[in-house]
Design a protein around this motif. Structure first.
Motif, PDB file in Angstrom:
ATOM      1  N   ASN A  39       0.781  -1.208  -0.072  1.00 36.11           N
ATOM      2  CA  ASN A  39      -0.190  -0.019   0.055  1.00 36.11           C
ATOM      3  C   ASN A  39       0.743   1.230  -0.063  1.00 36.11           C
ATOM      4  OD1 ASN A  39      -2.748  -0.836  -0.344  1.00 36.11           O
ATOM      5  ND2 ASN A  39      -2.326  -1.925   2.030  1.00 36.11           N
ATOM      6  N   SER A  40       1.891   1.249   0.753  1.00 37.14           N
ATOM      7  CA  SER A  40       2.900   2.293   0.533  1.00 37.14           C
ATOM      8  C   SER A  40       4.175   1.932  -0.086  1.00 37.14           C
ATOM      9  CB  SER A  40       3.441   2.868   2.123  1.00 37.14           C
ATOM     10  OG  SER A  40       4.393   1.806   2.628  1.00 37.14           O
ATOM     11  N   GLN A 162       4.019   5.867  10.049  1.00 39.59           N
ATOM     12  CA  GLN A 162       3.166   4.454   9.704  1.00 39.59           C
ATOM     13  C   GLN A 162       3.179   3.404  10.690  1.00 39.59           C
ATOM     14  OE1 GLN A 162       2.951   3.310   5.275  1.00 39.59           O
ATOM     15  NE2 GLN A 162       4.278   1.707   6.150  1.00 39.59           N
ATOM     16  N   TYR A 205      -3.171  -1.769   9.221  1.00 41.47           N
ATOM     17  CA  TYR A 205      -2.312  -2.954   9.170  1.00 41.47           C
ATOM     18  C   TYR A 205      -2.415  -3.895  10.149  1.00 41.47           C
ATOM     19  CZ  TYR A 205       0.705   0.041   5.771  1.00 41.47           C
ATOM     20  OH  TYR A 205       1.024   0.803   4.568  1.00 41.47           O
ATOM     21  N   ASP A 240       8.460   2.903  11.980  1.00 39.15           N
ATOM     22  CA  ASP A 240       8.680   2.943  10.225  1.00 39.15           C
ATOM     23  C   ASP A 240       8.073   4.231  10.127  1.00 39.15           C
ATOM     24  OD1 ASP A 240       8.688   2.951   7.574  1.00 39.15           O
ATOM     25  OD2 ASP A 240       7.515   1.199   7.303  1.00 39.15           O
ATOM     26  N   ASP A 308      13.562   1.263   3.612  1.00 41.84           N
ATOM     27  CA  ASP A 308      12.615   0.446   2.950  1.00 41.84           C
ATOM     28  C   ASP A 308      12.300   0.854   1.523  1.00 41.84           C
ATOM     29  OD1 ASP A 308      10.402  -1.107   2.070  1.00 41.84           O
ATOM     30  OD2 ASP A 308       8.876  -0.131   3.600  1.00 41.84           O
ATOM     31  N   LYS A 333      12.300  -6.966   0.593  1.00 39.75           N
ATOM     32  CA  LYS A 333      11.200  -7.261  -0.067  1.00 39.75           C
ATOM     33  C   LYS A 333      11.263  -7.701  -1.282  1.00 39.75           C
ATOM     34  CE  LYS A 333       8.189  -3.978   2.575  1.00 39.75           C
ATOM     35  NZ  LYS A 333       7.560  -2.478   2.606  1.00 39.75           N
ATOM     36  N   ARG A 362       4.166  -7.797   2.576  1.00 37.82           N
ATOM     37  CA  ARG A 362       3.557  -6.637   2.181  1.00 37.82           C
ATOM     38  C   ARG A 362       2.202  -6.581   2.617  1.00 37.82           C
ATOM     39  NH1 ARG A 362       6.603  -3.886  -1.915  1.00 37.82           N
ATOM     40  NH2 ARG A 362       5.370  -2.187  -0.874  1.00 37.82           N
ATOM     41  N   SER A 363       1.654  -5.329   2.898  1.00 37.81           N
ATOM     42  CA  SER A 363       0.063  -5.411   3.366  1.00 37.81           C
ATOM     43  C   SER A 363      -0.664  -6.161   2.393  1.00 37.81           C
ATOM     44  CB  SER A 363      -0.265  -4.092   3.552  1.00 37.81           C
ATOM     45  OG  SER A 363       0.003  -3.194   2.295  1.00 37.81           O
ATOM     46  N   LYS A 384       9.269  -8.600   9.584  1.00 39.35           N
ATOM     47  CA  LYS A 384       8.391  -7.859  10.224  1.00 39.35           C
ATOM     48  C   LYS A 384       7.067  -8.639   9.740  1.00 39.35           C
ATOM     49  CE  LYS A 384       7.936  -3.611   8.865  1.00 39.35           C
ATOM     50  NZ  LYS A 384       7.958  -2.242   7.913  1.00 39.35           N
TER      51      LYS A 384
HETATM   52  P1  PGA Z   1       3.312  -1.574   2.394  1.00 40.20           P
HETATM   53  O1  PGA Z   1       4.196  -1.141   3.673  1.00 40.20           O
HETATM   54  O2  PGA Z   1       3.501  -3.240   2.281  1.00 40.20           O
HETATM   55  O3  PGA Z   1       1.911  -1.434   2.369  1.00 40.20           O
HETATM   56  O4  PGA Z   1       3.870  -1.180   1.285  1.00 40.20           O
HETATM   57  C1  PGA Z   1       4.868  -2.101   4.501  1.00 40.20           C
HETATM   58  C2  PGA Z   1       5.974  -1.117   4.918  1.00 40.20           C
HETATM   59  O5  PGA Z   1       5.963  -0.060   4.487  1.00 40.20           O
HETATM   60  O6  PGA Z   1       6.920  -1.638   5.481  1.00 40.20           O
END
Ligand code: PGA
Ligand code: ZN
Length: 424
Positions: A39-40, A162, A205, A240, A308, A333, A362-363, A384
């Motif tokens: 998401n981010s 976040q 989250y 974060d 990240d 990631k 990831r989200s 995480k």
């Molecule tokens: P995301 O965020 O999986 O929504 O991109 C998780 C993070 O920023 O660590």
């Protein structure tokens, strides 16, 4: 050898369409994987291609990605040795030919890459983490870390940062790291409910929605929970900031507690936080293109700085940030960069430099996230896992229980207190 490659559309943990790929070998082994999306999302991540037809899943369907597998990737990799991951990944990178994998899709290539790896493991009858470790000894488990309070807008206020992350420390077993995380989660929920005189709301989250726009007040809640449980010596924290999410490119400022602040003020707030609370690391302290700002933050803030969105698991960005002394480590990631091979190249580079490796789902993740096996295989320091509610997050925590049991004496979590930035 690869006999067949099949792609289909399934749903990710956020209920959005995702591409899933099966790779089948001549000896009957099957590997399956789907691609994660966040998401981010960092601007330097490989592309997630979606069809964009508003009549289909609100534009989010991935039929084009499926066609790319069936028409372009499958014919090119059928017949290749399934255990030759690098050759297969290189072939896909070559077929795509773009910087951010916009032609075939980073999601497409990521799903194929991990399905190939899982088929390779299945064909050798190895657990996936053993296969990924490729014969190197696995010396420890990761420490699971938990995003227990989520930023965003709740109770009529906006928390800019976040994630407020719990990191178990001074623990002797993986199970103890699970217990500390879960008990802290329950207790923090109780404290927020008492303060707000209503049940604690669920955050974006799956942690709790932040009850205050002041990060100091949020950490006071963690500290209160730790004292109630007698866990003061068993917990430390991570943040974060995901700073690009509240950064204004035009004015070069950050929106923090109803004010616009500059890079220096943000750094000084983070410094004060780390002086007041046992904060081990700060992720994405500044916006994703600010290498100089990260360098300055690294000089001023005594916690470990982790990239990240800043690094996007990309070796060029990791090298530049490392050489500038702008980071102490990264979030790994695989879908940010695309293939398993590219992920491993970045990981190896950073391992040589003794940098901190924290893997993350990831989200919008697959329900059987390959990241848990990957972080074990590379000897990553932390994973995480999110908050311990919602199936896909609990699956990773439980996978860790199984793997740590299989590893026996080597199944103890990595001692985070030995990492730079933690032992202050
Ligand atoms: P995301 O965020 O999986 O929504 O991109 C998780 C993070 O920023 O660590
Ligand atoms: Zn992040």
């Amino acid at each position: 050898k690869i006999k067949n490659v099949k792609a289909r559309q399934v749903l990710d943990s956020d209920g959005r369409p995702a591409i899933e790929v099966d790779v089948i070998t001549q000896n009957g082994a099957i590997g399956r994987s789907s691609a994660a999306t966040g998401n981010s999302v960092g601007i330097n991540e490989s592309a997630v291609i979606r069809d964009g037809n508003p009549k289909l899943y609100g534009g989010k369907s991935v039929y084009k990605a499926i066609e790319n597998v069936n028409k372009i990737i499958a014919p090119a990799i059928i017949g290749m040795d399934v255990t030759d991951q690098q050759a297969i990944d290189d072939r896909m990178i070559e077929l795509d030919g773009t910087r951010y994998k916009t032609k075939l899709g980073g999601n497409t290539i990521n799903a194929v890459s991990f399905a190939v790896a899982r088929a390779g493991a299945a064909s050798l009858r190895l657990p996936f983490y053993r296969y990924l470790a490729g014969g190197t000894e696995i010396k420890h488990m990761f420490t699971p870390i938990y995003n227990l309070i989520n930023g965003g807008q709740y109770y009529g206020i906006v928390q800019a940062f976040q994630e407020f992350i719990l990191i178990p420390r001074n623990i002797n077993s993986y199970e103890e790291a699970v217990r500390v995380g879960v008990e802290m989660f329950y207790t923090i929920g109780d404290i927020i409910s008492e303060e707000k005189k209503q049940p604690a709301v669920k955050g974006e989250y799956c942690g709790y929605g932040a009850p205050s726009d002041d990060p100091f007040e949020v950490f006071e809640i963690f500290e209160e929970a730790a004292s109630r449980l007698g866990y003061k010596d068993k917990v430390c924290y991570g943040i974060d900031c995901a700073s690009s999410e509240f950064y204004n490119t035009k004015s070069n400022t950050y929106r923090y507690r109803n004010r616009d602040i500059d890079c220096d003020e943000l750094i000084s707030i983070l410094k004060k936080l780390t002086q007041r609370f046992p904060i081990g690391f700060i992720e994405d302290a500044l916006q994703q293109e600010d290498f100089e700002g990260h360098q300055k933050a690294h000089e001023c803030i005594p916690a470990a700085l982790i990239g990240d969105d800043f690094i996007c698991t990309n070796i060029e960005r990791a090298r530049k940030a490392y050489e500038m002394h702008a980071i102490d480590g990264i979030i790994v990631k695989p879908n940010q960069v695309g293939t398993l091979t590219e992920t491993m190249n970045t990981v190896r580079f950073l391992q040589e430099k003794e940098q901190i490796l924290i893997a993350s789902g990831r989200s919008g993740g697959p329900l059987d996230d390959p990241t848990t096996d990957l972080v074990v295989a590379i000897g990553g320091h932390m994973l995480k896992t999110g908050a311990p509610r919602s199936g896909e997050r609990v699956v990773s925590i439980n996978d860790g229980i199984h793997i740590s049991e299989e590893l026996g004496d080597n199944g103890r979590p990595f001692n985070v207190m030995t990492l730079p930035g933690f032992s202050r």
